[in-house]
Design a protein around this motif. Sequence first.
Motif, short mmCIF file in Angstrom:
data_model
loop_
_atom_site.label_atom_id
_atom_site.label_comp_id
_atom_site.label_asym_id
_atom_site.label_seq_id
_atom_site.Cartn_x
_atom_site.Cartn_y
_atom_site.Cartn_z
N GLU A 105 0.83 -1.21 0.00
CA GLU A 105 0.00 0.00 0.00
C GLU A 105 0.86 1.26 0.00
N ARG A 106 1.91 1.24 0.80
CA ARG A 106 2.79 2.41 0.88
C ARG A 106 3.53 2.64 -0.44
N ASP A 107 4.00 1.55 -1.06
CA ASP A 107 4.69 1.68 -2.34
C ASP A 107 3.76 2.22 -3.42
N ASP A 109 1.09 4.13 -2.94
CA ASP A 109 0.84 5.56 -2.66
C ASP A 109 2.01 6.42 -3.12
N TYR A 110 3.22 5.96 -2.82
CA TYR A 110 4.43 6.69 -3.21
C TYR A 110 4.49 6.84 -4.73
N TYR A 111 4.22 5.74 -5.44
CA TYR A 111 4.27 5.76 -6.90
C TYR A 111 3.18 6.68 -7.47
N ASN A 112 1.96 6.58 -6.93
CA ASN A 112 0.83 7.32 -7.48
C ASN A 112 0.97 8.83 -7.29
N LYS A 113 1.63 9.25 -6.21
CA LYS A 113 1.86 10.68 -6.00
C LYS A 113 2.78 11.25 -7.07
N ARG A 114 3.67 10.41 -7.56
CA ARG A 114 4.64 10.86 -8.57
C ARG A 114 4.19 10.55 -9.99
N ASN A 115 3.16 9.73 -10.11
CA ASN A 115 2.65 9.36 -11.44
C ASN A 115 1.12 9.43 -11.44
N PRO A 116 0.57 10.64 -11.27
CA PRO A 116 -0.89 10.77 -11.13
C PRO A 116 -1.68 10.31 -12.36
N ASP A 117 -1.03 10.29 -13.52
CA ASP A 117 -1.73 9.89 -14.74
C ASP A 117 -1.56 8.40 -15.06
#
Length: 462
Positions: A105-107, A109-117
Amino acid sequence: MKVKFCGAAQEVTGSAHLLTLEDGYTILLDCGLYQGNDKEMKDFNETFLFDPAKIDCLILSHAHIDHTGRVPKLVKDGFRGSIFATHATRSLCSIMLMDSAMIQERDADYYNKRNPDNKREPLYNSEDVHQTMQLFTGCPYDKWVNVRDNVMLQYRDAGHILGSASVTLRIHESNRTIHFGFTGDIGRPDRPILRDPQKMPAVDYLICESTYGDRLHDEKPKELEKFLRIIQEACVERKGKLLIPAFSVGRTQEIVYILDQLENQGKLPKIPVFVDSPLAVNATTIFGSHPECYDEDLEKYLLMDDNPFGFNGLQYIKKVEASKAINGMKEPCIIISASGMMNAGRSKHHLFNMIEDPRNTLLLVGYASPQTPGGKIRNGATGLKLFGQYKQVLAHVEQMDSFSAHADRNEIREFLRGQEQHVKKLFLVHGTIEPQESLAGLLSDVGFKDVQIPELGQEYDL
């Protein structure tokens, strides 16, 4: 009956082996997470080489994530059968799988914040783990357990980690009875805490691990002498820090137990020792709840010291702030931290802060996949990228494979002694090709008639 190799085939992680009986009943042996950065394996954890909804039961050998880490994914994707495990494995899975879910879950979230699209979902989440644990059936050692009308299961202590076991299946089909074996990970004799590996019943077909199939470990007296020397040189002579990246379950408790003995003997320097891993803290509590797995030496030791996992100067760290504070310390200390491969967790942060100081020492005490920081350092890298920054390896590097919980080639041979008279086909898994080929040669020389090294996805008729 067929067996298909769906993980840990010419690899050390991602254990998963599928048995299909003649009536179509399916038994999955382990369901592990691939740990590493091999590009060819990048999709392994996301996909299965079978339909999870069509698996009838899952039998786990032990709790390490490379053997259990995809079980919640299996459930998420439709598995609803029974999960068989020893009682201690069930206890450890309750914390280890939840820890793994939090990392997923943390990974994400981290990825999605930097790759919103281009967002991605975690492999599984905490709710999947809750659902998974409801499917577990705890089993004792050394007793036959009914899986279904024509399938019986027996666990024997493998001496690898708490609750680890070899798996023997007695399968009745047509006019024959087949004994099918899976060693899981074979432990080592005369190791702290756990009982020695118990040999399996005679089997017709056997899946065997091969992690250290091409090497021998140090003997025990040399091990303690070397460990004390490393501590003395790192923390007393150079006044630096000693980082021991170690798996949270098994390796950490063994190292703490040895340090506890050294402290009681007055041999351990008066320096702080930190166990910096929330999972290791929780796992150590579970170790205290399963004395049925202890060896005779630990049972005797408990009469003298009722807490073999605690001594003056030892601190268990859970909070992130306390972990960060260790990096700011100037005085010598010992840090035992996960992950063991230094590819994630707090040990990676400690490595980042310690690697360029020649006073410090990195002590590698277990296997690390070649593409991980631990594997690269083990193989002699002079520098590597951590958190986007290039770091030189200026700290001293020591290795102690004698701490490994995996049997070496001679110990594997001894564990299998007698099986050569019965086994019709032996499959080597959970190892890279060089150790497997070396071990295959040895086993052929001592009488095993048909030793196979399966590839990922390969299937055999038995």
